[in-house]
Design a protein around this motif. Structure first.
Motif, PDB file in Angstrom:
ATOM      1  N   LYS A 273       0.856  -1.188   0.000  1.00  0.00           N
ATOM      2  CA  LYS A 273       0.000   0.000   0.000  1.00  0.00           C
ATOM      3  C   LYS A 273       0.888   1.233   0.000  1.00  0.00           C
ATOM      4  CE  LYS A 273      -4.078  -1.756   2.232  1.00  0.00           C
ATOM      5  NZ  LYS A 273      -5.246  -1.051   1.732  1.00  0.00           N
ATOM      6  N   GLN A 274       0.287   2.351  -0.354  1.00  0.00           N
ATOM      7  CA  GLN A 274       1.027   3.602  -0.356  1.00  0.00           C
ATOM      8  C   GLN A 274       0.622   4.437   0.849  1.00  0.00           C
ATOM      9  OE1 GLN A 274       0.370   5.459  -4.121  1.00  0.00           O
ATOM     10  NE2 GLN A 274       1.367   3.829  -5.257  1.00  0.00           N
ATOM     11  N   LYS A 275       1.357   5.502   1.053  1.00  0.00           N
ATOM     12  CA  LYS A 275       1.112   6.372   2.202  1.00  0.00           C
ATOM     13  C   LYS A 275      -0.315   6.921   2.199  1.00  0.00           C
ATOM     14  CE  LYS A 275       3.103  10.451   4.373  1.00  0.00           C
ATOM     15  NZ  LYS A 275       4.184  11.443   4.280  1.00  0.00           N
ATOM     16  N   GLY A 276      -0.843   7.210   1.024  1.00  0.00           N
ATOM     17  CA  GLY A 276      -2.202   7.742   0.918  1.00  0.00           C
ATOM     18  C   GLY A 276      -3.250   6.758   1.399  1.00  0.00           C
ATOM     19  N   HIS A 277      -3.007   5.470   1.183  1.00  0.00           N
ATOM     20  CA  HIS A 277      -3.946   4.455   1.660  1.00  0.00           C
ATOM     21  C   HIS A 277      -3.976   4.418   3.187  1.00  0.00           C
ATOM     22  CE1 HIS A 277      -2.908   2.620  -2.392  1.00  0.00           C
ATOM     23  NE2 HIS A 277      -4.191   2.925  -2.467  1.00  0.00           N
ATOM     24  N   ILE A 278      -2.824   4.582   3.793  1.00  0.00           N
ATOM     25  CA  ILE A 278      -2.746   4.584   5.260  1.00  0.00           C
ATOM     26  C   ILE A 278      -3.405   5.840   5.816  1.00  0.00           C
ATOM     27  CG2 ILE A 278      -1.196   4.490   7.251  1.00  0.00           C
ATOM     28  CD1 ILE A 278      -1.187   1.946   5.530  1.00  0.00           C
ATOM     29  N   MET A 279      -3.137   6.983   5.177  1.00  0.00           N
ATOM     30  CA  MET A 279      -3.687   8.241   5.671  1.00  0.00           C
ATOM     31  C   MET A 279      -5.199   8.329   5.466  1.00  0.00           C
ATOM     32  SD  MET A 279      -1.327   9.747   7.191  1.00  0.00           S
ATOM     33  CE  MET A 279      -2.191  11.244   7.536  1.00  0.00           C
ATOM     34  N   ALA A 280      -5.747   7.509   4.586  1.00  0.00           N
ATOM     35  CA  ALA A 280      -7.202   7.520   4.361  1.00  0.00           C
ATOM     36  C   ALA A 280      -7.954   7.088   5.617  1.00  0.00           C
ATOM     37  CB  ALA A 280      -7.559   6.618   3.194  1.00  0.00           C
ATOM     38  N   TYR A 281      -7.318   6.323   6.486  1.00  0.00           N
ATOM     39  CA  TYR A 281      -7.972   5.929   7.736  1.00  0.00           C
ATOM     40  C   TYR A 281      -8.200   7.125   8.651  1.00  0.00           C
ATOM     41  CZ  TYR A 281      -7.196   1.031   6.642  1.00  0.00           C
ATOM     42  OH  TYR A 281      -7.221  -0.200   6.052  1.00  0.00           O
ATOM     43  N   PHE A 282      -7.371   8.135   8.524  1.00  0.00           N
ATOM     44  CA  PHE A 282      -7.467   9.289   9.415  1.00  0.00           C
ATOM     45  C   PHE A 282      -8.372  10.377   8.864  1.00  0.00           C
ATOM     46  CE2 PHE A 282      -3.496   7.228  10.487  1.00  0.00           C
ATOM     47  CZ  PHE A 282      -3.576   7.184  11.863  1.00  0.00           C
ATOM     48  N   LYS A 283      -8.864  10.198   7.646  1.00  0.00           N
ATOM     49  CA  LYS A 283      -9.738  11.193   7.044  1.00  0.00           C
ATOM     50  C   LYS A 283     -11.135  11.065   7.639  1.00  0.00           C
ATOM     51  CE  LYS A 283     -11.590  11.026   2.878  1.00  0.00           C
ATOM     52  NZ  LYS A 283     -11.772  10.912   1.454  1.00  0.00           N
ATOM     53  N   ASP A 284     -11.755  12.202   7.900  1.00  0.00           N
ATOM     54  CA  ASP A 284     -13.140  12.182   8.382  1.00  0.00           C
ATOM     55  C   ASP A 284     -14.029  11.676   7.266  1.00  0.00           C
ATOM     56  OD1 ASP A 284     -12.429  13.165  10.835  1.00  0.00           O
ATOM     57  OD2 ASP A 284     -12.721  15.248  10.243  1.00  0.00           O
ATOM     58  N   THR A 285     -14.866  10.710   7.574  1.00  0.00           N
ATOM     59  CA  THR A 285     -15.698  10.117   6.540  1.00  0.00           C
ATOM     60  C   THR A 285     -16.945  10.942   6.263  1.00  0.00           C
ATOM     61  OG1 THR A 285     -16.787   8.760   8.209  1.00  0.00           O
ATOM     62  CG2 THR A 285     -14.938   7.785   7.046  1.00  0.00           C
ATOM     63  N   VAL A 286     -17.431  11.671   7.238  1.00  0.00           N
ATOM     64  CA  VAL A 286     -18.655  12.454   7.052  1.00  0.00           C
ATOM     65  C   VAL A 286     -18.291  13.925   7.112  1.00  0.00           C
ATOM     66  CG1 VAL A 286     -20.929  12.967   7.966  1.00  0.00           C
ATOM     67  CG2 VAL A 286     -20.027  10.652   8.111  1.00  0.00           C
ATOM     68  N   GLU A 287     -18.582  14.607   6.028  1.00  0.00           N
ATOM     69  CA  GLU A 287     -18.345  16.036   5.984  1.00  0.00           C
ATOM     70  C   GLU A 287     -19.639  16.744   6.339  1.00  0.00           C
ATOM     71  OE1 GLU A 287     -16.930  18.695   2.478  1.00  0.00           O
ATOM     72  OE2 GLU A 287     -15.512  17.037   2.748  1.00  0.00           O
ATOM     73  N   PRO A 288     -19.651  17.610   7.313  1.00  0.00           N
ATOM     74  CA  PRO A 288     -20.909  18.271   7.685  1.00  0.00           C
ATOM     75  C   PRO A 288     -21.413  19.156   6.552  1.00  0.00           C
ATOM     76  CG  PRO A 288     -19.068  19.240   8.861  1.00  0.00           C
ATOM     77  CD  PRO A 288     -18.539  18.052   8.124  1.00  0.00           C
ATOM     78  N   LYS A 289     -22.718  19.093   6.318  1.00  0.00           N
ATOM     79  CA  LYS A 289     -23.324  19.892   5.261  1.00  0.00           C
ATOM     80  C   LYS A 289     -23.474  21.328   5.733  1.00  0.00           C
ATOM     81  CE  LYS A 289     -25.827  16.203   3.039  1.00  0.00           C
ATOM     82  NZ  LYS A 289     -27.102  15.750   2.512  1.00  0.00           N
ATOM     83  N   PRO A 290     -23.301  22.265   4.809  1.00  0.00           N
ATOM     84  CA  PRO A 290     -23.469  23.676   5.197  1.00  0.00           C
ATOM     85  C   PRO A 290     -24.926  23.969   5.550  1.00  0.00           C
ATOM     86  CG  PRO A 290     -23.093  23.470   2.834  1.00  0.00           C
ATOM     87  CD  PRO A 290     -22.902  22.112   3.426  1.00  0.00           C
ATOM     88  N   LYS A 291     -25.117  24.783   6.583  1.00  0.00           N
ATOM     89  CA  LYS A 291     -26.464  25.061   7.072  1.00  0.00           C
ATOM     90  C   LYS A 291     -26.927  26.487   6.765  1.00  0.00           C
ATOM     91  CE  LYS A 291     -26.649  21.659  10.758  1.00  0.00           C
ATOM     92  NZ  LYS A 291     -25.707  20.739  10.328  1.00  0.00           N
ATOM     93  N   ASP A 292     -26.034  27.449   6.864  1.00  0.00           N
ATOM     94  CA  ASP A 292     -26.455  28.822   6.626  1.00  0.00           C
ATOM     95  C   ASP A 292     -26.179  29.232   5.178  1.00  0.00           C
ATOM     96  OD1 ASP A 292     -23.752  28.684   7.027  1.00  0.00           O
ATOM     97  OD2 ASP A 292     -23.586  30.704   7.871  1.00  0.00           O
ATOM     98  N   PHE A 293     -26.710  30.371   4.795  1.00  0.00           N
ATOM     99  CA  PHE A 293     -26.638  30.834   3.412  1.00  0.00           C
ATOM    100  C   PHE A 293     -25.204  31.022   2.943  1.00  0.00           C
ATOM    101  CE2 PHE A 293     -26.179  34.408   0.481  1.00  0.00           C
ATOM    102  CZ  PHE A 293     -26.823  33.883  -0.620  1.00  0.00           C
TER     103      PHE A 293
END
Length: 123
Positions: free
Chosen positions: A94-114
């Motif tokens: 595997k490459q470094k990016g595959h390992i770092m993918a574990y640390f990425k937030d899987t859910v990005e909060p949706k914008p709420k205000d205008f």
């Protein structure tokens, strides 16, 4: 009469690795220990910008994410996949990016205000 028909329709399935929950639990613990032992080498070989303590915390999170699974066959399948993943990481397939993918937030909060919606390009 109905119970006999139900008994005939229930199909026995062969176990993958473990025969019962205690054996499956032992296999999960062995896999966890194997990952835990390899973490210092993984951090050093892949040169990831995380400490060993952060990696140990992430390992714990990944294992505890699936702690509510009760089916022994599903547990065994996940053990097999975890062992394959460990082998790929240890052999540096595997490459470094595959390992770092574990640390990425899987859910990005949706914008709420205008303004947040406007800046993100959403309606």
């Amino acid at each position: 009469m109905a119970s006999q028909a139900a008994k005939r329709t229930i199909k026995e399935v062969k176990p993958l690795l473990s025969l019962d929950h205690t054996e499956a639990r032992q296999r999960v613990l062995n896999l966890y220990k194997a990952w835990y032992r390899q973490l210092p080498y993984i951090v050093k070989q892949y040169d990831i910008p995380r400490t060993e303590a952060q990696c140990k915390q992430k390992l714990r999170e990944e294992f505890s994410k699936y702690d509510n699974i009760q089916d022994v066959r599903v547990i065994d399948m996940m053990i097999i996949k975890g062992q394959m993943e460990l082998k790929e990481v240890v052999n540096i397939w595997k490459q470094k990016g595959h390992i770092m993918a574990y640390f990425k937030d899987t859910v990005e909060p949706k914008p709420k205000d205008f303004l947040s919606k406007f800046l993100s390009g959403k309606d």
